[in-house]
Design a protein around this motif. Structure first.
Motif: not given
Length: 251
Positions: A6-10, A31-36, A46-50, A79-88
């Motif tokens: 699994d990968t990310s910007s790190n 590979a499992m890749i981080r969206v944000g 809000e959600g942030y995309i890496s 509510d914040q979890a759903r914001i994250e899900a929609r951004t994803c």
């Protein structure tokens, strides 16, 4: 079993650079890749995309790796979890994913300050949004998190990606993926990387089930309905066995 990362910007000192062809040649197949991740702005959550998301996903797929994604959560309520899900969901829509879409909840101080009930509700809210959108949802957490920080029985309908850095996975439930190291070294990656093993053939399961908006088989069978029915039956059997063990003891 299927070996993956699994990968990310790190990765590679924060550059997110990974030589995916070399990873593939080393015998890794997914590979499992981080969206944000979620972020609290002055104007709201809000959600942030890496920045590494699209390059890593495109390069991993070009190298022939099966790919799934995960979202690192900072949500403190449903509510914040759903914001994250929609951004994803918006971010992954253009891409073909053959592995699950996973929710990652970890030891952030503000999340630890929540109750076990609140943390569980946040997980469910995100995973429900992913499932409603037609994707295959998965829950990522450490063994300890599943056992002590959320009500794991309420998450049993979702495949589990369990982190336990040990020679053997001792999580008592069913794991679809085991993250067995956070300090792996493999060709194609400068520095350390997370290593995983998948116990299920997710590309086949997702394709045949019609998840992730992949085309289902042409034979007309509703594999998704069959899979869900079989999963429900298995969960009932597991609960019955647990009740028997509690009644008569583990012997």
């Amino acid at each position: 079993m299927y070996q993956g990362i699994d990968t990310s910007s790190n990765n590679q000192n924060g550059t997110g650079i990974v030589d995916f062809p070399a990873v593939s040649q080393s015998g890794r197949t997914f590979a499992m890749i981080r969206v944000g991740y979620g972020i609290q702005r002055t104007w709201g959550f809000e959600g942030y995309i890496s920045k590494s998301f699209v390059p890593q996903l495109v390069q991993a797929q070009a190298a022939g790796l099966d790919t799934g994604v995960y979202w690192y959560s900072h949500a403190l309520n449903t509510d914040q979890a759903r914001i994250e899900a929609r951004t994803c969901l918006d971010a992954i829509k253009p891409y073909r994913l053959t592995f699950p879409v996973s929710f990652d909840q970890e030891y952030e101080p503000q999340i630890l300050a929540l109750s076990r009930r609140e943390r569980t509700n946040i997980c469910i809210a995100f995973l429900q949004e992913i499932r409603k959108a037609g994707y295959y949802p998965m829950m990522y957490a450490s063994k300890d998190w599943f056992e002590t920080k959320v009500y794991d029985k309420e998450l049993a309908e979702y495949d589990h990606w369990v982190a336990q850095y040990a020679s053997k996975l001792t999580y008592s439930g069913e794991a679809g993926i085991w993250q067995y190291s956070g300090s792996g070294t493999i060709p194609g990656v400068t520095g350390l990387i997370d290593l995983n093993v998948a116990y299920r053939d997710y590309p086949k399961l997702i394709r045949e089930g019609g998840y992730n908006h992949l085309e289902p088989p042409a034979d007309g069978h509703d594999y998704k309905a069959l899979y869900e029915a079989e999963r429900e039956k298995n969960q009932k059997l597991i609960e019955q066995l647990k009740q028997l063990i509690e009644t008569y003891g583990e012997d």
